[in-house]
Design a protein around this motif. Structure first.
Motif, mmCIF file in Angstrom:
data_model
loop_
_atom_site.group_PDB
_atom_site.id
_atom_site.type_symbol
_atom_site.label_atom_id
_atom_site.label_comp_id
_atom_site.label_asym_id
_atom_site.label_seq_id
_atom_site.Cartn_x
_atom_site.Cartn_y
_atom_site.Cartn_z
ATOM 1 N N MET A 52 0.800 -1.057 0.091
ATOM 2 C CA MET A 52 0.027 0.115 0.055
ATOM 3 C C MET A 52 0.794 1.235 -0.066
ATOM 4 O O MET A 52 0.629 2.285 -0.542
ATOM 5 C CB MET A 52 -0.935 0.106 1.399
ATOM 6 N N ILE A 98 -1.592 7.357 19.310
ATOM 7 C CA ILE A 98 -2.954 7.250 19.104
ATOM 8 C C ILE A 98 -3.831 8.308 19.796
ATOM 9 O O ILE A 98 -4.738 8.650 19.430
ATOM 10 C CB ILE A 98 -3.152 5.841 19.508
ATOM 11 N N LYS A 101 -4.277 11.134 17.681
ATOM 12 C CA LYS A 101 -5.198 10.883 16.464
ATOM 13 C C LYS A 101 -6.757 10.546 17.158
ATOM 14 O O LYS A 101 -7.731 11.332 16.429
ATOM 15 C CB LYS A 101 -4.710 9.512 15.901
ATOM 16 N N ILE A 102 -6.968 10.267 18.263
ATOM 17 C CA ILE A 102 -8.123 10.248 18.800
ATOM 18 C C ILE A 102 -8.800 11.565 18.861
ATOM 19 O O ILE A 102 -10.122 11.946 18.832
ATOM 20 C CB ILE A 102 -8.218 9.322 20.118
ATOM 21 N N GLU A 103 -7.846 12.282 19.425
ATOM 22 C CA GLU A 103 -8.230 13.700 19.865
ATOM 23 C C GLU A 103 -8.428 14.700 18.697
ATOM 24 O O GLU A 103 -8.645 15.882 18.931
ATOM 25 C CB GLU A 103 -7.505 14.149 20.842
ATOM 26 N N THR A 108 -5.613 10.453 11.135
ATOM 27 C CA THR A 108 -5.743 9.173 11.808
ATOM 28 C C THR A 108 -4.935 8.049 10.954
ATOM 29 O O THR A 108 -4.936 6.903 11.480
ATOM 30 C CB THR A 108 -7.432 8.567 11.793
ATOM 31 N N ARG A 109 -4.533 8.108 9.841
ATOM 32 C CA ARG A 109 -3.647 7.524 9.037
ATOM 33 C C ARG A 109 -2.243 7.293 9.475
ATOM 34 O O ARG A 109 -1.796 8.254 10.489
ATOM 35 C CB ARG A 109 -3.790 7.352 7.636
ATOM 36 N N TRP A 111 0.047 4.380 9.905
ATOM 37 C CA TRP A 111 0.282 3.126 10.985
ATOM 38 C C TRP A 111 1.137 2.227 10.069
ATOM 39 O O TRP A 111 1.806 1.399 10.501
ATOM 40 C CB TRP A 111 -0.890 2.579 11.363
ATOM 41 N N PRO B 26 -9.715 1.922 3.263
ATOM 42 C CA PRO B 26 -10.328 3.217 2.923
ATOM 43 C C PRO B 26 -11.440 3.612 1.969
ATOM 44 O O PRO B 26 -12.398 4.233 2.187
ATOM 45 C CB PRO B 26 -8.915 3.934 2.368
ATOM 46 N N GLY B 60 -5.761 1.528 6.680
ATOM 47 C CA GLY B 60 -6.568 2.411 6.310
ATOM 48 C C GLY B 60 -7.872 2.217 6.798
ATOM 49 O O GLY B 60 -8.700 3.102 7.156
ATOM 50 N N ALA B 63 -7.836 3.368 10.359
ATOM 51 C CA ALA B 63 -7.856 4.560 10.661
ATOM 52 C C ALA B 63 -9.238 4.891 10.643
ATOM 53 O O ALA B 63 -9.737 6.023 11.269
ATOM 54 C CB ALA B 63 -7.223 5.471 9.389
ATOM 55 N N ILE B 66 -10.666 4.597 13.976
ATOM 56 C CA ILE B 66 -9.989 5.707 15.167
ATOM 57 C C ILE B 66 -10.743 6.789 14.976
ATOM 58 O O ILE B 66 -11.303 7.485 15.998
ATOM 59 C CB ILE B 66 -8.672 5.912 14.669
ATOM 60 N N SER B 67 -11.223 7.257 13.610
ATOM 61 C CA SER B 67 -12.075 8.303 13.248
ATOM 62 C C SER B 67 -13.457 8.177 13.874
ATOM 63 O O SER B 67 -13.980 9.193 14.444
ATOM 64 C CB SER B 67 -12.397 8.532 11.944
ATOM 65 N N VAL B 69 -14.064 6.386 16.721
ATOM 66 C CA VAL B 69 -14.136 6.489 18.117
ATOM 67 C C VAL B 69 -13.945 7.834 18.524
ATOM 68 O O VAL B 69 -14.210 8.456 19.550
ATOM 69 C CB VAL B 69 -12.729 5.540 18.310
ATOM 70 N N SER B 70 -13.110 8.506 17.705
ATOM 71 C CA SER B 70 -12.812 10.007 17.809
ATOM 72 C C SER B 70 -14.140 10.781 17.886
ATOM 73 O O SER B 70 -14.510 11.607 18.856
ATOM 74 C CB SER B 70 -12.087 10.727 16.831
ATOM 75 N N LEU B 97 -5.296 1.239 20.340
ATOM 76 C CA LEU B 97 -6.568 1.186 19.989
ATOM 77 C C LEU B 97 -7.443 0.842 21.062
ATOM 78 O O LEU B 97 -8.543 1.136 21.496
ATOM 79 C CB LEU B 97 -7.125 1.078 18.654
#
Lengths: 142, 114
Positions: A52, A98, A101-103, A108-109, A111, B26, B60, B63, B66-67, B69-70, B97
């Motif tokens: 990727m 993390i 990213k959570i905040e 968020t990508r 990784w 994604p 992806g 991610a 995560i979005s 959860v945010s 996470l």
């Protein structure tokens, strides 16, 4: 299966989704080498993430460029080289935060390389004028 | 790549359940976030993400979780995940996470305990 530097080469288009072809090929080879299911799952994620990166950051999803995946089987290890033809790029190698990213303070990508580093025994990323290479190695008896 | 149904939604025990299907990548982002936004309005306090029908998850896709959860944390919603394979339980632990979601082995357990 007797190993001794057997090599398998796969060329995939620079489209997201085709990383699964390389991933499943790597898993099939690792299974022949008698890697455990846990290690095969680790390897599948690592190969997918490296492909990727090559598709997205290396080849920029160019329809004219391929990602080249070489699986080299040795008695004690499996080496996977993932090469693109793109300009040098610097993958994120530190552990992403993390909490940030959570905040919502970071995207968020990001990784991919972190996962690769934590799932294979050795990883090396290099950039040459002709493209970028991610080399990953897993050992049979680690 | 072929596009199939990526997420289905149901309400169980007062919990909004997002069932992931096939590949979580994604390409799933719009479907997942739209489903979350559509079904999590009002008094919803608990969201369960069910991976029992997920075949492939990449970074992806993580991610997107995560979005979600945010967004849920902004609404003081609790998020659980269930039916991850041991490999992806390890990945969730690895990236941290699992500190932000409740993890359950089965949907039955999740629906009882979330």
């Amino acid at each position: 299966m007797t190993q001794q530097n057997k090599t398998i080469e796969i060329h995939i288009p620079s489209n997201m989704g085709y990383e699964k072809i390389a991933m499943e090929s790597g898993a099939a080879v690792a299974k022949l080498m008698l890697f455990s299911d846990d290690r095969i799952n680790d390897l599948k994620t690592a190969i997918a993430e490296a492909c990727m990166n090559a598709i997205e950051h290396g080849n920029k999803t160019s329809p004219t460029e391929k990602v080249f995946v070489t699986l080299t089987v040795d008695d004690s290890k499996l080496q996977i080289d993932v090469k693109d033809k793109g300009k040098p790029f610097a993958p994120v190698t530190d552990k992403p935060d993390i909490k940030e990213k959570i905040e919502g303070k970071e995207e968020t990508r990001g990784w991919g390389m972190f996962l690769i580093k934590n799932l294979v025994d050795e990883v090396e990323f290099s950039s040459q004028p002709e493209g970028n290479t991610t080399r990953m190695i897993i050992y049979l008896h680690k | 790549m072929e596009t199939k149904e990526m997420v289905t939604t149901e309400m169980k025990n007062g919990i909004v359940v997002l069932n992931m299907h096939g590949d979580v990548t994604p390409f799933s982002e719009k479907a997942v976030m739209d489903a979350y936004e559509k079904h999590s309005a009002g008094e919803t306090q608990k969201i369960l993400i069910n991976f029992s029908n997920a075949k492939y998850i990449n970074s992806g896709g993580i991610a997107i979780i995560i979005s979600l959860v945010s967004e849920a944390r902004k609404k003081n919603q609790k998020v659980g995940v269930c039916c991850l394979t041991p490999h992806f339980v390890k990945i969730f632990d690895m990236i941290g996470l699992s500190d932000y979601v409740e993890m359950y082995e089965t949907d039955v357990e999740a629906l009882q305990l979330l």
